[in-house]
Design a protein around this motif. Structure first.
Motif, short mmCIF file in Angstrom:
data_model
loop_
_atom_site.label_atom_id
_atom_site.label_comp_id
_atom_site.label_asym_id
_atom_site.label_seq_id
_atom_site.Cartn_x
_atom_site.Cartn_y
_atom_site.Cartn_z
N ASN A 184 -4.19 6.89 3.40
CA ASN A 184 -3.31 6.59 2.26
C ASN A 184 -3.55 5.20 1.70
O ASN A 184 -2.91 4.80 0.74
CB ASN A 184 -1.84 6.72 2.67
N ALA A 185 -4.41 4.43 2.35
CA ALA A 185 -4.66 3.06 1.90
C ALA A 185 -5.29 3.09 0.51
O ALA A 185 -6.15 3.92 0.22
CB ALA A 185 -5.57 2.34 2.87
N THR A 186 -4.88 2.17 -0.32
CA THR A 186 -5.44 2.10 -1.67
C THR A 186 -6.90 1.68 -1.58
O THR A 186 -7.26 0.83 -0.77
CB THR A 186 -4.66 1.08 -2.52
N PRO A 187 -7.79 2.25 -2.38
CA PRO A 187 -9.21 1.93 -2.30
C PRO A 187 -9.48 0.45 -2.51
O PRO A 187 -10.25 -0.15 -1.79
CB PRO A 187 -9.84 2.78 -3.42
N GLU A 188 -8.86 -0.12 -3.49
CA GLU A 188 -9.04 -1.56 -3.73
C GLU A 188 -7.89 -2.04 -4.60
O GLU A 188 -7.67 -1.53 -5.70
CB GLU A 188 -10.38 -1.82 -4.44
N ARG A 189 -7.14 -2.99 -4.07
CA ARG A 189 -5.97 -3.47 -4.82
C ARG A 189 -6.41 -4.30 -6.02
O ARG A 189 -7.47 -4.93 -6.02
CB ARG A 189 -5.05 -4.30 -3.92
N SER A 225 0.83 -1.20 0.00
CA SER A 225 0.00 0.00 0.00
C SER A 225 0.87 1.26 0.00
O SER A 225 0.58 2.23 -0.71
CB SER A 225 -0.91 -0.01 1.24
N GLY A 226 1.97 1.22 0.78
CA GLY A 226 2.88 2.36 0.82
C GLY A 226 3.55 2.61 -0.52
O GLY A 226 3.74 3.76 -0.94
N LEU A 227 3.91 1.55 -1.22
CA LEU A 227 4.50 1.69 -2.55
C LEU A 227 3.50 2.31 -3.53
O LEU A 227 3.86 3.12 -4.39
CB LEU A 227 4.98 0.32 -3.06
N SER A 228 2.24 1.93 -3.37
CA SER A 228 1.19 2.52 -4.21
C SER A 228 1.10 4.02 -3.96
O SER A 228 0.94 4.82 -4.90
CB SER A 228 -0.15 1.85 -3.91
N TYR A 229 1.21 4.43 -2.69
CA TYR A 229 1.18 5.86 -2.35
C TYR A 229 2.36 6.60 -2.99
O TYR A 229 2.24 7.77 -3.36
CB TYR A 229 1.23 6.01 -0.83
N LEU A 230 3.50 5.88 -3.16
CA LEU A 230 4.68 6.49 -3.78
C LEU A 230 4.63 6.43 -5.30
O LEU A 230 5.62 6.75 -5.97
CB LEU A 230 5.96 5.81 -3.28
N GLY A 231 3.51 5.99 -5.86
CA GLY A 231 3.35 6.04 -7.31
C GLY A 231 3.55 4.72 -8.04
O GLY A 231 3.43 4.68 -9.27
N GLN A 232 3.83 3.63 -7.32
CA GLN A 232 3.97 2.33 -7.98
C GLN A 232 2.59 1.84 -8.41
O GLN A 232 1.64 1.88 -7.63
CB GLN A 232 4.63 1.31 -7.04
N ARG A 233 2.47 1.36 -9.64
CA ARG A 233 1.17 0.95 -10.17
C ARG A 233 1.18 -0.53 -10.56
O ARG A 233 2.23 -1.08 -10.91
CB ARG A 233 0.81 1.80 -11.40
N PRO A 234 0.00 -1.18 -10.51
CA PRO A 234 -0.08 -2.59 -10.93
C PRO A 234 0.46 -2.79 -12.34
O PRO A 234 0.27 -1.93 -13.22
CB PRO A 234 -1.59 -2.88 -10.86
N LYS A 235 1.13 -3.88 -12.53
CA LYS A 235 1.72 -4.30 -13.81
C LYS A 235 2.88 -3.41 -14.26
O LYS A 235 3.38 -3.58 -15.37
CB LYS A 235 0.66 -4.39 -14.91
N ALA A 273 4.70 -8.61 -0.92
CA ALA A 273 3.93 -7.37 -1.09
C ALA A 273 3.65 -7.11 -2.56
O ALA A 273 2.52 -6.74 -2.95
CB ALA A 273 4.71 -6.20 -0.48
N CYS A 274 4.66 -7.30 -3.38
CA CYS A 274 4.50 -7.07 -4.82
C CYS A 274 3.55 -8.08 -5.46
O CYS A 274 2.74 -7.73 -6.34
CB CYS A 274 5.87 -7.10 -5.51
N PHE A 275 3.63 -9.34 -5.03
CA PHE A 275 2.70 -10.35 -5.54
C PHE A 275 1.26 -9.95 -5.17
O PHE A 275 0.33 -10.13 -5.97
CB PHE A 275 3.01 -11.72 -4.94
N THR A 276 1.08 -9.43 -3.96
CA THR A 276 -0.26 -9.07 -3.48
C THR A 276 -0.85 -7.91 -4.28
O THR A 276 -2.05 -7.89 -4.57
CB THR A 276 -0.19 -8.69 -1.99
#
Length: 734
Positions: free
Chosen positions: A282-287, A163-173, A192-195
């Motif tokens: 900061n939690a992502t709405p839905e992974r 979730s923290g990486l997502s906040y820093l701009g990391q996106r799926p795929k 974390a990345c697999f999740t």
């Protein structure tokens, strides 16, 4: 085939020394004692062998086990495809119904084993510099007990990091890189990345700057997870070469500010990123959950030649692979402890650790420098990691097992004649019992307990991969460490899966039958004169097919078409380039490699890998590289000698000098060549396969030198360049 019939040169030498040490009467007394011991202990040993291996039963003599069918040809043809007998109807693709991605696998394990210990790390209590007699300074550490995260805590840590990486701009795929030593944070990051469906780009921690930059640029990485040491020693120097890099996450406890780094790159502590992810706002709405077909890992190979290649591995590839591997480890459960120290950027270690996670085992982290009490970074008198952790499961590359074998055998040579005789008699006695299918629990406790304690004393399974394991070393592990060795065969392109020996099959020189997740066939290689019609066994290039076959090389379509293909049934296959033969029981033996064969001027084919595997059994040889020029009539070699053995040989012949002077001495080259030639002849190598000239290397080959990979495979191109002048000298300046 009985062990005494395939005794290695070292075992033969031990038997000869036994006769030299004792007169015939004393030898008779010892043999009489062994006979009495056998007679007295037969019944309790027989009963204990059943009690000590619950559920495994009695598998018969070695000859009977070698005949038992492990795989069969599906179509009945000698070329195959061969499939495991336990996968007669279909290839197995998953451990549990519906668990078809790695995030589901981890969540399933955390749900089943929430309070079991998951990953553990030893804390550094103190460290100091220790000056050696040669003036070199080594850093020594004293380590405490293991501190553990439970499965529930590990899942929370991974979720917060993702979730923290997502906040820093990391996106799926979007690719994210892990450039770090093997440690708990490596695995937590991967989970974390697999999740969160971030494809993980793995890079060896020992790669040079150009190779690191190549991988990061090719994969267009913007976020990287690393350690403070690697950031300062490797990454800092290549920032200008990787313009897309924006965020660096440092796994250690580290400063909050980083002066001297480019302003365009943000550096974060891993704990701080996890705190970001833990905040509700900061939690992502839905992974975005990954699909089985999504890329989980882009694994850059260690690059024995040229730039490393990125192998694309999907979630379903890894799930199938670990399912196949787990099936070959009997009674695998949450009571097991695994020690992780091999590079997690290598498919062998990553697969082994994911197998453990899927079964609720705990993983304690280590390193080659802290593994045992005798390891280079462990302060004398303090405990190494195996001593504290006492693992039940361990993976090792042959290079490490060869070192253990040679060190123990060297100590055996230093024993008094009576001690040495007792050890050798016990060794040979146990070999005979193993051949008959019996264990020797009393003998194990009386004679081999001290040797077994080198790995903690509780090891029940040793997995070997990455290179061929010599018969001598395998037998040594069977006898002295009182556990089976599961020698296997697999490649990054097959997600590490291919074959693993059944643990009750103690035969040597083979890598077992296909795993339940794949099948193997042989393809004729006419140029090398290997055909499936060969007698007495079919031979050819090994081609592996199944759900574990990876998606191909990243951004390398030409190479994909060369090495991968899909058959008429839609099944994916990989052409390994290795030459194998199938035995009647369905076990595979690796006998050559297409690219490694060198044809000498007189027409003989030499396989450097085969010669090296034999030569490593010689006590004088710590490592060796065989080199052959097709314009010449003989082969040459570069040898890293065993320091203790070489000094003893020099003393025996009155050759004096420093270590470097001895290695540069022509007299010592000739003496070593004589010894290894005798060992090669005992091992029945052909004369043209044995090096006629050698060069002794005073420095060991480590991944840091760039002469071997992280898995300790030889980098032949680099070795050829490194020893260019010596090659010209040994070939007479041609």
């Amino acid at each position: 085939m009985l062990p005494h019939r395939i005794a290695s040169a070292s075992h033969i030498i031990l038997r000869m020394k036994l006769k030299e040490d004792l007169n015939p009467m004393l030898l008779f007394v010892f043999h009489l004692m062994v006979w009495i011991y056998t007679a007295i202990t037969f019944l309790p040993s027989y009963l204990l062998s059943w009690v000590s291996t619950p559920g495994e039963g009695f598998y018969g003599s070695e000859e009977e086990r070698a005949k038992r069918v492990k795989a069969y040809s599906v179509l009945g043809y000698p070329e195959g495809p061969y499939r495991a007998v336990s996968a007669t109807k279909r290839l197995v693709t998953s451990l549990h119904p519906g668990v078809d991605t790695l995030d589901k696998m981890f969540q399933y394990a955390a749900m089943r084993f929430p309070h079991r210990e998951c990953v553990g790390t030893r804390m550094v209590i103190s460290e100091e510099d220790e000056r050696q007699s040669n003036g070199k300074v080594f850093k020594k550490v004293i380590l405490g007990e293991y501190h553990w995260l439970t499965y529930k805590e590990a899942l929370t840590a991974a979720t917060q990091l993702g979730s923290g990486l997502s906040y820093l701009g990391q996106r799926p795929k979007n690719n994210i890189a892990i450039f770090c030593e093997t440690r708990a944070e490596w695995l937590i990051t991967a989970l974390a990345c697999f999740t969160y469906n971030y494809p993980v780009v793995t890079l060896y921690s020992t790669l040079g700057g150009p190779a690191i930059a190549h991988g990061l640029n090719e994969a267009q990485v913007t976020h990287i997870i690393t350690s403070r040491e690697l950031l300062e020693t490797r990454l800092k120097a290549i920032f200008a070469q990787v313009p897309k890099l924006q965020h660096i996450i440092v796994v250690d406890s580290a400063p909050t500010t980083w002066p001297g780094y480019p302003s365009g790159v943000s550096i974060h502590n891993m704990a701080a990123v996890q705190k970001l992810g833990a905040r509700h706002e900061n939690a992502t709405p839905e992974r975005q959950q990954p699909l089985p077909s999504d890329i989980a890992v882009i694994m850059y190979t260690s690059g024995s030649t040229g730039n490393p290649k990125g192998v694309m591995i999907s979630h379903s590839n890894i799930i199938a692979s670990i399912t196949g591997m787990a099936e070959r480890i009997p009674n695998l459960c949450e009571e097991d402890t695994y020690i992780g120290y091999l590079p997690l950027a290598h498919v062998l270690e990553l697969s082994a650790e994911l197998v453990c996670i899927s079964h609720g085992c705990r993983i304690g982290y280590s390193s080659p420098q802290t593994l045992s009490d005798q390891s280079t970074k462990i302060k004398k008198g303090s405990k190494g990691d195996t001593n504290v952790l006492q693992p039940t499961l361990m993976a090792a590359v042959p290079e490490i097992m060869d070192r253990i074998y040679k060190n123990v055998m060297t100590k055996v040579e230093e024993m008094s004649p009576i001690q040495r005789t007792l050890f050798i008699l016990a060794y040979n006695y146990k070999l005979e019992q193993l051949a008959k299918g019996y264990s020797t629990p009393l003998c194990d406790r009386l004679v081999f307990r001290k040797v077994r304690s080198l790995l903690g004393g509780r090891t029940r399974v040793l997995l070997s991969g990455g290179a061929p394991l010599s018969a001598a070393t395998q037998r040594f592990m069977n006898v002295c460490f009182c556990c089976p060795v599961g020698q296997g065969y697999g490649l990054t392109e097959t997600c590490g899966a291919g074959t693993i020996c059944e643990l009750w099959d103690y035969s040597t020189g083979r890598v077992g039958g296909p795993l339940v997740c794949c099948e193997i066939k042989l393809r004729d290689w006419v140029e090398g004169e290997y055909r499936s019609t060969d007698k007495p066994r079919p031979r050819g290039e090994i081609v592996i097919g199944g759900p574990n076959i990876t998606m191909g090389y990243y951004k390398s379509e030409a190479k994909n078409q060369e090495d991968f293909f899909v058959d008429e049934n839609g099944q994916r296959w990989f052409c390994t380039g290795d030459i194998g033969e199938f035995h009647k029981d369905g076990c595979l033996r690796i006998i050559d490699r297409k690219k490694d064969l060198v044809k000498l001027q007189a027409g003989e084919y030499v396989s450097p890998g085969k010669v090296e595997a034999v030569m490593k059994n010689c006590a004088l040889v710590d490592n060796i590289c065989i080199y052959a020029n097709s314009d010449e009539t003989y082969v040459i070699g570069f040898v890293v000698p065993n320091q203790k053995q070489l000094l003893a040989l020099a003393g025996q012949y009155g050759v004096r000098g420093s270590w470097e002077e001895l290695c540069n001495s022509q007299a010592m080259e000739e003496l070593v060549l004589k010894v290894i030639t005798e060992a090669a002849l005992i091992a029945q190598l052909e004369r043209f396969e044995i090096p006629r000239k050698i060069r002794l290397s005073p420095d060991p080959w480590t991944p840091e030198t760039g002469l071997v990979t992280d898995a300790f495979k030889l980098k032949r191109k680099e070795l050829k360049t490194h020893y260019k002048e010596d090659i010209e000298r040994m070939y007479g300046g041609k």
